[in-house]
Design a protein around this motif. Structure first.
Motif, PDB file in Angstrom:
ATOM      1  N   ARG A 130      -4.229  -9.190   1.792  1.00  0.00           N
ATOM      2  CA  ARG A 130      -3.286 -10.054   1.090  1.00  0.00           C
ATOM      3  C   ARG A 130      -2.553 -10.932   2.100  1.00  0.00           C
ATOM      4  NH1 ARG A 130       0.393  -6.741  -2.663  1.00  0.00           N
ATOM      5  NH2 ARG A 130      -1.601  -6.229  -3.631  1.00  0.00           N
ATOM      6  N   PRO A 131      -3.243 -11.950   2.608  1.00  0.00           N
ATOM      7  CA  PRO A 131      -2.611 -12.834   3.595  1.00  0.00           C
ATOM      8  C   PRO A 131      -1.519 -13.690   2.970  1.00  0.00           C
ATOM      9  CG  PRO A 131      -4.767 -13.677   2.963  1.00  0.00           C
ATOM     10  CD  PRO A 131      -4.615 -12.357   2.283  1.00  0.00           C
ATOM     11  N   VAL A 132      -0.596 -14.124   3.803  1.00  0.00           N
ATOM     12  CA  VAL A 132       0.441 -15.035   3.313  1.00  0.00           C
ATOM     13  C   VAL A 132      -0.158 -16.421   3.081  1.00  0.00           C
ATOM     14  CG1 VAL A 132       2.301 -13.789   4.455  1.00  0.00           C
ATOM     15  CG2 VAL A 132       1.148 -15.633   5.663  1.00  0.00           C
ATOM     16  N   LEU A 133       0.492 -17.204   2.238  1.00  0.00           N
ATOM     17  CA  LEU A 133       0.073 -18.577   1.957  1.00  0.00           C
ATOM     18  C   LEU A 133      -1.392 -18.646   1.506  1.00  0.00           C
ATOM     19  CD1 LEU A 133       1.786 -20.347   5.007  1.00  0.00           C
ATOM     20  CD2 LEU A 133       2.671 -20.110   2.683  1.00  0.00           C
TER      21      LEU A 133
ATOM     22  N   ILE B  53     -11.901 -21.823  -5.263  1.00  0.00           N
ATOM     23  CA  ILE B  53     -12.139 -20.483  -5.785  1.00  0.00           C
ATOM     24  C   ILE B  53     -11.529 -19.453  -4.840  1.00  0.00           C
ATOM     25  CG2 ILE B  53     -13.913 -18.764  -6.406  1.00  0.00           C
ATOM     26  CD1 ILE B  53     -15.849 -21.249  -6.702  1.00  0.00           C
ATOM     27  N   LEU B  54     -10.819 -18.480  -5.428  1.00  0.00           N
ATOM     28  CA  LEU B  54     -10.333 -17.328  -4.683  1.00  0.00           C
ATOM     29  C   LEU B  54     -11.144 -16.116  -5.123  1.00  0.00           C
ATOM     30  CD1 LEU B  54      -8.391 -15.689  -2.909  1.00  0.00           C
ATOM     31  CD2 LEU B  54      -6.820 -15.578  -4.865  1.00  0.00           C
ATOM     32  N   SER B  55     -11.913 -15.554  -4.198  1.00  0.00           N
ATOM     33  CA  SER B  55     -12.704 -14.357  -4.468  1.00  0.00           C
ATOM     34  C   SER B  55     -12.072 -13.223  -3.677  1.00  0.00           C
ATOM     35  CB  SER B  55     -14.164 -14.578  -4.048  1.00  0.00           C
ATOM     36  OG  SER B  55     -14.936 -13.432  -4.292  1.00  0.00           O
ATOM     37  N   MET B  56     -11.338 -12.341  -4.362  1.00  0.00           N
ATOM     38  CA  MET B  56     -10.513 -11.357  -3.658  1.00  0.00           C
ATOM     39  C   MET B  56     -10.865  -9.932  -4.067  1.00  0.00           C
ATOM     40  SD  MET B  56      -6.331 -11.157  -3.392  1.00  0.00           S
ATOM     41  CE  MET B  56      -6.141 -12.289  -2.007  1.00  0.00           C
ATOM     42  N   GLY B  57     -10.875  -9.039  -3.077  1.00  0.00           N
ATOM     43  CA  GLY B  57     -11.052  -7.619  -3.360  1.00  0.00           C
ATOM     44  C   GLY B  57      -9.966  -7.164  -4.319  1.00  0.00           C
ATOM     45  N   TYR B  58     -10.354  -6.545  -5.420  1.00  0.00           N
ATOM     46  CA  TYR B  58      -9.396  -6.281  -6.487  1.00  0.00           C
ATOM     47  C   TYR B  58      -8.205  -5.409  -6.081  1.00  0.00           C
ATOM     48  CZ  TYR B  58     -10.819  -1.477  -7.624  1.00  0.00           C
ATOM     49  OH  TYR B  58     -11.047  -0.132  -7.582  1.00  0.00           O
ATOM     50  N   PRO B  59      -8.317  -4.516  -5.077  1.00  0.00           N
ATOM     51  CA  PRO B  59      -7.125  -3.739  -4.730  1.00  0.00           C
ATOM     52  C   PRO B  59      -5.962  -4.609  -4.242  1.00  0.00           C
ATOM     53  CG  PRO B  59      -9.086  -2.680  -3.829  1.00  0.00           C
ATOM     54  CD  PRO B  59      -9.497  -4.041  -4.305  1.00  0.00           C
ATOM     55  N   TYR B  60      -6.276  -5.820  -3.795  1.00  0.00           N
ATOM     56  CA  TYR B  60      -5.242  -6.703  -3.252  1.00  0.00           C
ATOM     57  C   TYR B  60      -4.830  -7.810  -4.218  1.00  0.00           C
ATOM     58  CZ  TYR B  60      -6.427  -4.332   1.033  1.00  0.00           C
ATOM     59  OH  TYR B  60      -6.651  -3.363   1.981  1.00  0.00           O
TER      60      TYR B  60
ATOM     61  N   ARG C 133      -1.509  -9.498 -10.693  1.00  0.00           N
ATOM     62  CA  ARG C 133      -1.358 -10.332 -11.892  1.00  0.00           C
ATOM     63  C   ARG C 133      -0.688 -11.655 -11.536  1.00  0.00           C
ATOM     64  NH1 ARG C 133      -0.849  -9.052 -17.474  1.00  0.00           N
ATOM     65  NH2 ARG C 133      -0.945  -6.828 -16.970  1.00  0.00           N
ATOM     66  N   GLU C 134       0.315 -11.577 -10.660  1.00  0.00           N
ATOM     67  CA  GLU C 134       1.083 -12.773 -10.306  1.00  0.00           C
ATOM     68  C   GLU C 134       0.241 -13.775  -9.521  1.00  0.00           C
ATOM     69  OE1 GLU C 134       3.418  -9.544 -11.527  1.00  0.00           O
ATOM     70  OE2 GLU C 134       2.073  -9.592  -9.779  1.00  0.00           O
ATOM     71  N   LEU C 135      -0.506 -13.279  -8.538  1.00  0.00           N
ATOM     72  CA  LEU C 135      -1.346 -14.174  -7.746  1.00  0.00           C
ATOM     73  C   LEU C 135      -2.448 -14.778  -8.606  1.00  0.00           C
ATOM     74  CD1 LEU C 135      -2.212 -15.463  -5.086  1.00  0.00           C
ATOM     75  CD2 LEU C 135      -3.447 -13.350  -4.521  1.00  0.00           C
ATOM     76  N   THR C 136      -3.022 -13.968  -9.473  1.00  0.00           N
ATOM     77  CA  THR C 136      -4.061 -14.458 -10.387  1.00  0.00           C
ATOM     78  C   THR C 136      -3.533 -15.607 -11.232  1.00  0.00           C
ATOM     79  OG1 THR C 136      -5.145 -12.290 -10.496  1.00  0.00           O
ATOM     80  CG2 THR C 136      -5.565 -13.821 -12.310  1.00  0.00           C
ATOM     81  N   ALA C 137      -2.367 -15.396 -11.824  1.00  0.00           N
ATOM     82  CA  ALA C 137      -1.771 -16.422 -12.692  1.00  0.00           C
ATOM     83  C   ALA C 137      -1.434 -17.682 -11.900  1.00  0.00           C
ATOM     84  CB  ALA C 137      -0.523 -15.863 -13.372  1.00  0.00           C
TER      85      ALA C 137
END
Length: 239
Positions: A166-169, A181-188, A191-195
């Motif tokens: 979960r890097p900053v910025l 596109i943001l492809s992120m490992g789900y543990p990181y 809901r807020e970042l997704t939105a």
């Protein structure tokens, strides 16, 4: 409705990154996207395989990049998964594109680190162009500079950053790479970042979700988050 993305093809039912896994995913109309991993052979041919070494998913050994296509084609890429898949080969990207064209979105992960595969972006984009699939693919990578390079080569193909952490910025990094596109490992992923990402017009892919409870939770965050899973059937039965 959340898009179901088959991870390395339908890798819960067939050996990952093989035509068998791809064909299984293509046979299920509810699977709208597929993810594959691409590396280069010693003679510069894009092929589908995840690990940088051959031992886990083939009966070969050593680095993928040290073998020619002809050498890789001699290997068995299916028997490790199940005897009934004995004889499956490492596919070329061209074979995968030919099969998938017109059927679903294809997320091509460039398995490159720094200068391991000079020219990989150019070779992959040339094949995407050859098969007329610019509107059907995403090109993603953990190597953010490589994705920035892809964007300089082609303004049409959608590109994304793969992140495990979960890097900053984060959203600023996507913009800096010219990606969407943001492809992120789900543990990181949250809901807020997704939105926030979807509100800015980015696509969001959560990986790799295999437990129904986690799939259901992430799906509830936003109807547009894409679920990358080894077991599409588990997601599709959630309704």
């Amino acid at each position: 409705m959340n898009i179901c993305m088959a991870h390395r093809g339908w890798s819960g039912k067939a050996p990952e990154n093989t035509m068998a896994a791809i064909q299984l995913a293509l046979a299920e109309p509810a699977i709208q996207a597929m993810e594959i991993d691409v590396q280069l052979t010693r003679d510069g041919v894009p092929v589908l395989i995840h690990d940088f070494t051959l031992e886990r998913t083939t009966n070969g050994s050593g680095l993928v990049k040290d073998h020619t296509l002809e050498e890789l084609r001699q290997l068995d890429a299916g028997k490790w998964f199940d005897e009934k898949f004995a004889g499956e080969k490492i596919p070329t990207l061209a074979e995968a594109l030919a099969a998938i064209k017109g059927h679903c979105t294809l997320n091509i992960e460039l398995k490159a680190t720094s200068d391991m595969y000079p020219g990989i972006a150019e070779k992959v984009l040339a094949l995407v162009e050859q098969y007329g699939m610019k509107q059907e693919v995403y090109v993603t990578s953990f190597d953010h500079e490589l994705i920035r390079h892809v964007r300089t080569l082609d303004q049409e193909v959608q590109t994304g950053l793969i992140v495990y952490g979960r890097p900053v910025l984060m959203l600023e990094q996507i913009e800096a790479a010219g990606a969407s596109i943001l492809s992120m490992g789900y543990p990181y992923l949250t809901r807020e970042l997704t939105a926030a990402a979807i509100e800015k017009g980015f696509k969001v892919i959560a990986w790799t979700l295999d437990e129904p409870a986690y799939i259901r939770e992430v799906m509830s965050w936003h109807p547009e988050v894409q679920i990358c899973t080894n077991h599409p059937d588990r997601m599709l039965t959630l309704g």
